[in-house]
Design an enzyme around this catalytic site. Structure first.
Site, PDB file in Angstrom:
ATOM      1  N   GLU A   1      10.287  15.487  15.483  1.00  0.00           N
ATOM      2  CA  GLU A   1      10.472  15.647  14.098  1.00  0.00           C
ATOM      3  C   GLU A   1       9.778  16.362  13.192  1.00  0.00           C
ATOM      4  OE1 GLU A   1       9.392  11.610  12.062  1.00  0.00           O
ATOM      5  OE2 GLU A   1      11.410  11.487  11.233  1.00  0.00           O
TER       6      GLU A   1
ATOM      7  N   GLU B   1      10.100   0.987  10.549  1.00  0.00           N
ATOM      8  CA  GLU B   1      11.150   1.985   9.946  1.00  0.00           C
ATOM      9  C   GLU B   1      10.480   3.288  10.274  1.00  0.00           C
ATOM     10  OE1 GLU B   1      12.845   4.682   8.883  1.00  0.00           O
ATOM     11  OE2 GLU B   1      12.993   4.101   6.802  1.00  0.00           O
TER      12      GLU B   1
ATOM     13  N   CYS C   1      13.335  10.686   6.769  1.00  0.00           N
ATOM     14  CA  CYS C   1      13.541  10.165   8.441  1.00  0.00           C
ATOM     15  C   CYS C   1      14.835  10.287   8.880  1.00  0.00           C
ATOM     16  CB  CYS C   1      12.730   8.667   8.393  1.00  0.00           C
ATOM     17  SG  CYS C   1      13.806   7.575   6.919  1.00  0.00           S
TER      18      CYS C   1
ATOM     19  N   LYS D   1       0.805  -1.284   0.112  1.00  0.00           N
ATOM     20  CA  LYS D   1       0.158  -0.003  -0.069  1.00  0.00           C
ATOM     21  C   LYS D   1       0.897   1.205   0.068  1.00  0.00           C
ATOM     22  CE  LYS D   1      -1.867   2.750   3.143  1.00  0.00           C
ATOM     23  NZ  LYS D   1      -2.002   4.313   2.324  1.00  0.00           N
TER      24      LYS D   1
HETATM   25  P1  NDP Z   1       2.079   7.941   8.590  1.00  0.00           P
HETATM   26  O1  NDP Z   1       2.742   6.735   9.481  1.00  0.00           O
HETATM   27  O2  NDP Z   1       0.540   8.271   8.929  1.00  0.00           O
HETATM   28  O3  NDP Z   1       1.919   7.012   6.960  1.00  0.00           O
HETATM   29  C1  NDP Z   1       2.776   6.049   6.696  1.00  0.00           C
HETATM   30  C2  NDP Z   1       1.986   4.888   5.861  1.00  0.00           C
HETATM   31  O4  NDP Z   1       1.171   4.177   6.884  1.00  0.00           O
HETATM   32  C3  NDP Z   1       0.899   5.605   4.834  1.00  0.00           C
HETATM   33  O5  NDP Z   1       1.050   4.649   3.759  1.00  0.00           O
HETATM   34  C4  NDP Z   1      -0.234   5.585   5.696  1.00  0.00           C
HETATM   35  O6  NDP Z   1      -1.318   5.921   4.783  1.00  0.00           O
HETATM   36  C5  NDP Z   1      -0.297   4.503   6.372  1.00  0.00           C
HETATM   37  N1  NDP Z   1      -1.126   4.337   7.600  1.00  0.00           N
HETATM   38  C6  NDP Z   1      -1.667   5.586   8.434  1.00  0.00           C
HETATM   39  N2  NDP Z   1      -2.488   4.999   9.301  1.00  0.00           N
HETATM   40  C7  NDP Z   1      -2.392   3.743   9.389  1.00  0.00           C
HETATM   41  C8  NDP Z   1      -2.766   2.621  10.291  1.00  0.00           C
HETATM   42  N3  NDP Z   1      -3.439   3.092  11.285  1.00  0.00           N
HETATM   43  N4  NDP Z   1      -2.354   1.347   9.914  1.00  0.00           N
HETATM   44  C9  NDP Z   1      -1.786   1.226   8.866  1.00  0.00           C
HETATM   45  N5  NDP Z   1      -1.363   2.000   7.986  1.00  0.00           N
HETATM   46  C10 NDP Z   1      -1.478   3.277   8.302  1.00  0.00           C
HETATM   47  O7  NDP Z   1       2.744   9.071   8.201  1.00  0.00           O
HETATM   48  P2  NDP Z   1       1.945  10.456   7.774  1.00  0.00           P
HETATM   49  O8  NDP Z   1       2.045  10.488   6.300  1.00  0.00           O
HETATM   50  O9  NDP Z   1       0.680  10.901   8.564  1.00  0.00           O
HETATM   51  O10 NDP Z   1       3.004  11.293   8.414  1.00  0.00           O
HETATM   52  C11 NDP Z   1       3.038  11.947   9.727  1.00  0.00           C
HETATM   53  C12 NDP Z   1       4.423  12.104  10.219  1.00  0.00           C
HETATM   54  O11 NDP Z   1       5.021  10.869  10.177  1.00  0.00           O
HETATM   55  C13 NDP Z   1       5.411  12.737   9.525  1.00  0.00           C
HETATM   56  O12 NDP Z   1       5.305  14.264   9.709  1.00  0.00           O
HETATM   57  C14 NDP Z   1       6.806  12.459   9.775  1.00  0.00           C
HETATM   58  O13 NDP Z   1       7.152  12.990  10.890  1.00  0.00           O
HETATM   59  C15 NDP Z   1       6.496  11.129   9.992  1.00  0.00           C
HETATM   60  N6  NDP Z   1       6.713  10.208   8.786  1.00  0.00           N
HETATM   61  C16 NDP Z   1       8.129   9.436   8.843  1.00  0.00           C
HETATM   62  C17 NDP Z   1       8.474   8.695   7.699  1.00  0.00           C
HETATM   63  C18 NDP Z   1       9.685   8.146   7.797  1.00  0.00           C
HETATM   64  O14 NDP Z   1      10.179   7.844   6.716  1.00  0.00           O
HETATM   65  N7  NDP Z   1      10.273   7.513   8.814  1.00  0.00           N
HETATM   66  C19 NDP Z   1       7.735   8.692   6.372  1.00  0.00           C
HETATM   67  C20 NDP Z   1       6.365   9.472   6.681  1.00  0.00           C
HETATM   68  C21 NDP Z   1       6.037  10.209   7.642  1.00  0.00           C
HETATM   69  P3  NDP Z   1      -1.987   7.211   4.400  1.00  0.00           P
HETATM   70  O15 NDP Z   1      -0.654   7.790   3.578  1.00  0.00           O
HETATM   71  O16 NDP Z   1      -2.936   6.888   3.392  1.00  0.00           O
HETATM   72  O17 NDP Z   1      -2.219   7.931   5.512  1.00  0.00           O
END
Ligand code: NDP
Length: 491
Positions: free
Chosen positions: A400, A269, A303, A195
Site C-alpha cells: 500500500e 479497518e 484505504c 484519539k
Molecule cells: P497508523 O496505523 O500508525 O495510525 C493510525 C492511528 O493509530 C493513529 O491515530 C495513530 O496515532 C495510532 N497509533 C499508532 N501507533 C499505535 C499503537 N501502537 N497503538 C494504538 N494506536 C496507535 O498509521 P500511520 O499514520 O503511521 O500511517 C502508516 C500507513 O498506514 C500509511 O502509509 C498507510 O499505508 C496506512 N494507513 C491506512 C489507513 C486506512 O485508512 N486504512 C489510515 C492511515 C494509514 P498517530 O497518528 O499519533 O501515530
C-alpha cells in the site's frame, strides 16, 4: 442559417483556459494557540504538547496535548461515569435527539470544518466541502435514525450497549472517521474516548464545540490527542470494553495481539491495495474518470483507493493514452484553492514513504509517467504518478503506497482478472468497469473485497456497510451491520 449568413464574432475567444486561483477564506475558522483534552465536558490542561502544522506550507497551527496513560485513564473514567450515570439507559429516542442535533450543527458549520480539515490535513477544499462534511453529517443523521429502532434491527436478540468504546482514527479523513465511529457508538448507548491522528487533531478538537452546542451530557464523548503512545495507552486501558481502530495493518495486528485474551471487543479497518478492473466493453472516458477518482482522490490517502489498475489487453494502449492525457489536466496545489484537484501530502513521513516506494518501482523496472506540474515550494507535495509495465511481484503492485501513485497491469480473461485482483494480502475494495451486468455480478461474487463498485469508484453512503477481508481487517462500519460491533445481545 447558411454558413455564410452567420454573424461574425467581434469578441476575442480566449485561448488560455488555465484556472485563476480561487482561495477559500480561512477567516471562518478560529484556531486556538493551544488545546488540551476534552474530558468529562471540560478542557484538561496538558503537561506536554506538540505542534500541529499545515502540510500545505508547514505553517504551525496550534500546540496540541500529548496525552499520557494517566490522561487517557481520566478520559476513560469520565466515559465510564457518563455511561453508568444515564447515557446507557436513556431511551433510544432521546439519544437520537442528540445525534440529530450534532448532524444539524455539522451542516450549519460545514464551511468552518471544511476549511479546518483542508488546512490541517492538506486535502483539497472541494473534497472536504463536498465529501467529508456532507458524509460526516449524513452518518450522524443515519445513526440517529437507528437509535430507537435497535430492537427492530435485531429482532428477538435484545440488544444492549457494550460500554466504553476506545476509538483510534487515522489522518486521511479525520472528521469523517470520527463520525463513522462516534455516531453508531452513541446510537447504541455506548460512551466514547476517541484519539485522532497525531497530524490531524484539529477537526476532532473543534467537534468538542459541536458537542457543547448540542448539549451532549458530559463525558459521553471524550477526546484525547497524542501520538501512537496515546493510542497504545487507550488500547491497554483496563476499563475500555471495545476498541475500534482504523489505520495501518501493522498497528492493527499489534493491537490484536495486545487484546488477545482480554475479552475486549475489537474491530479493525486496515489497509488495502484495491484492484480497479476495466474490461474492453467499458465506456472508456467514464472509466478514466473513475480511475482518476479512484487513486488521486484525497492524494491517494484512501484505504480503499483503486491503486492497482487492471486493463484488458485489447484496450490497454488507448486507455493508458487517455489516462495520461487526463493527468495533465489535474490541478495540484493549495488545498484551500477551490480549483485544486489534488492537495498536499499529509506529512513529511508519508511523503518519504511515497518517494521510497516510487523509487523502488523505477528500480524494479516499471515505466513511470508524471505529467508536467509545478509544485509549490513549501510544504509536502507529490506529482500524480502512473506506473506501466508493472509486474505483480513489484513492491508497487504489492504494498500500500497511500499516495497518488497508480500501478497499471493487464489481463486477458475475466478468470485471470479475478485471480490477479485477489492476489494480495488485502481485501477491502474493488472496482469493475463493463457494460455487461452479468459480468459485474460474476466478478463481484469472486472478488475477495468488502466493497465492489461497478462502473463507479469511491462511493460512500452511511447506509452501506464498509470493511475488509484478510489483512484489511474485520468488522463493518456503516449500515445496520455497523451497529453490531457496539452491541451485546442476550441470546
Ligand atoms: P497508523 O496505523 O500508525 O495510525 C493510525 C492511528 O493509530 C493513529 O491515530 C495513530 O496515532 C495510532 N497509533 C499508532 N501507533 C499505535 C499503537 N501502537 N497503538 C494504538 N494506536 C496507535 O498509521 P500511520 O499514520 O503511521 O500511517 C502508516 C500507513 O498506514 C500509511 O502509509 C498507510 O499505508 C496506512 N494507513 C491506512 C489507513 C486506512 O485508512 N486504512 C489510515 C492511515 C494509514 P498517530 O497518528 O499519533 O501515530
Amino acid at each position: 442559417m447558411a454558413e455564410i449568413d452567420k454573424p461574425r464574432r467581434e469578441v476575442d475567444v480566449p485561448g488560455d483556459w488555465t484556472y485563476a486561483s480561487a482561495p477559500e477564506s480561512r477567516d471562518i475558522v478560529h484556531i486556538r494557540d493551544r488545546y488540551g483534552y476534552y474530558v468529562g465536558g471540560e478542557w484538561l490542561e496538558p503537561a506536554e504538547t506538540y505542534e500541529t502544522i499545515s502540510p500545505r506550507d508547514e505553517e504551525p497551527l496550534a500546540a496540541v496535548g500529548q496525552a499520557t496513560a494517566e490522561d487517557v485513564g481520566r478520559a476513560v473514567a469520565a466515559a465510564r461515569t457518563a455511561y453508568a450515570d444515564g447515557w446507557s439507559s436513556l431511551p433510544g429516542s432521546e439519544r437520537a435527539k442528540y445525534l440529530f442535533r450534532i448532524a444539524r450543527i455539522l451542516q450549519e458549520r460545514s464551511r468552518e470544518f471544511a476549511v479546518l480539515e483542508s488546512l490541517n490535513g492538506g486535502k483539497p477544499i472541494k473534497e472536504s466541502r463536498d465529501v467529508d462534511l456532507p458524509l460526516a453529517a449524513a452518518h450522524f443523521f443515519y445513526y440517529a435514525g437507528w437509535a430507537d429502532k435497535l430492537e427492530y434491527a435485531f429482532p428477538n436478540r435484545r440488544p444492549r450497549p457494550v460500554g466504553v468504546a476506545g476509538q483510534i482514527i487515522p489522518w486521511n479523513f479525520p472528521l469523517l472517521m470520527l463520525a463513522w465511529k462516534v455516531a453508531p457508538a452513541l446510537a447504541c448507548g455506548n460512551t466514547v474516548v476517541l484519539k485522532p491522528a497525531e497530524t490531524t487533531p484539529l477537526s476532532a478538537l473543534l467537534f468538542c464545540d459541536v458537542l457543547r452546542q448540542a448539549e451532549l451530557p458530559d463525558g459521553v464523548v471524550n477526546i484525547v490527542t497524542g501520538d501512537g503512545r496515546t493510542g497504545a495507552a487507550l488500547v491497554e486501558s483496563e476499563d475500555v470494553d471495545k476498541i475500534a481502530f482504523t489505520g495501518s495493518t501493522e498497528v492493527g495486528k499489534e493491537i490484536q495481539r495486545r487484546l488477545a485474551g482480554t475479552g475486549k471487543r475489537l474491530t479493525l479497518e486496515l489497509g488495502g491495495k484495491a484492484a480497479n478492473i476495466v474490461f474492453d466493453d467499458a465506456a472508456l472516458d467514464q472509466a478514466v474518470e473513475g480511475i482518476v477518482n479512484g487513486i488521486y482522490f484525497n492524494q491517494g490517502h484512501v484505504c480503499c483507493a483503486g491503486s492497482r489498475l487492471f486493463v484488458q489487453e485489447s484496450i490497454y494502449e488507448p486507455l493508458v493514452a487517455k489516462l495520461e492525457r487526463r493527468l495533465t489536466t489535474l490541478r495540484v496545489g493549495d488545498p484551500l484553492d477551490k480549483n485544486s484537484d489534488v492537495g498536499a501530502i499529509n506529512s513529511a513521513a508519508q511523503l518519504e514513504k511515497i518517494r521510497e516506494l516510487v523509487a523502488s518501482g523505477v528500480e524494479e523496472g516499471a515505466e513511470i509517467y508524471q505529467p508536467p506540474c509545478v509544485l509549490p515550494e513549501k510544504g509536502y507535495w507529490f506529482v500524480p504518478t502512473v506506473f506501466t509495465n508493472v509486474a505483480q511481484s513489484y513492491r508497487i503492485a504489492q504494498e500500500e503506497i497511500f499516495g497518488p501513485v497508480l500501478s497499471v497491469l493487464t489481463f486477458r480473461t475475466p478468470e485471470e482478472a479475478v485471480e490477479k485482483a485477489n492476489n494480495t494480502p488485502y481485501g477491502l475494495s474493488a472496482g469493475v468497469w463493463t457494460e455487461k451486468g452479468s459480468r459485474i455480478l460474476w466478478m463481484a461474487q469472486r472478488l475477495r473485497a468488502g466493497v465492489v463498485w461497478a462502473n463507479t469508484f469511491n462511493r460512500f453512503d452511511p447506509g452501506s456497510p464498509f470493511g475488509g477481508y484478510k489483512e484489511s481487517g474485520f468488522g463493518r462500519e456503516g449500515g445496520r451491520h455497523g451497529l453490531e460491533p457496539y452491541l451485546e445481545f442476550d441470546e
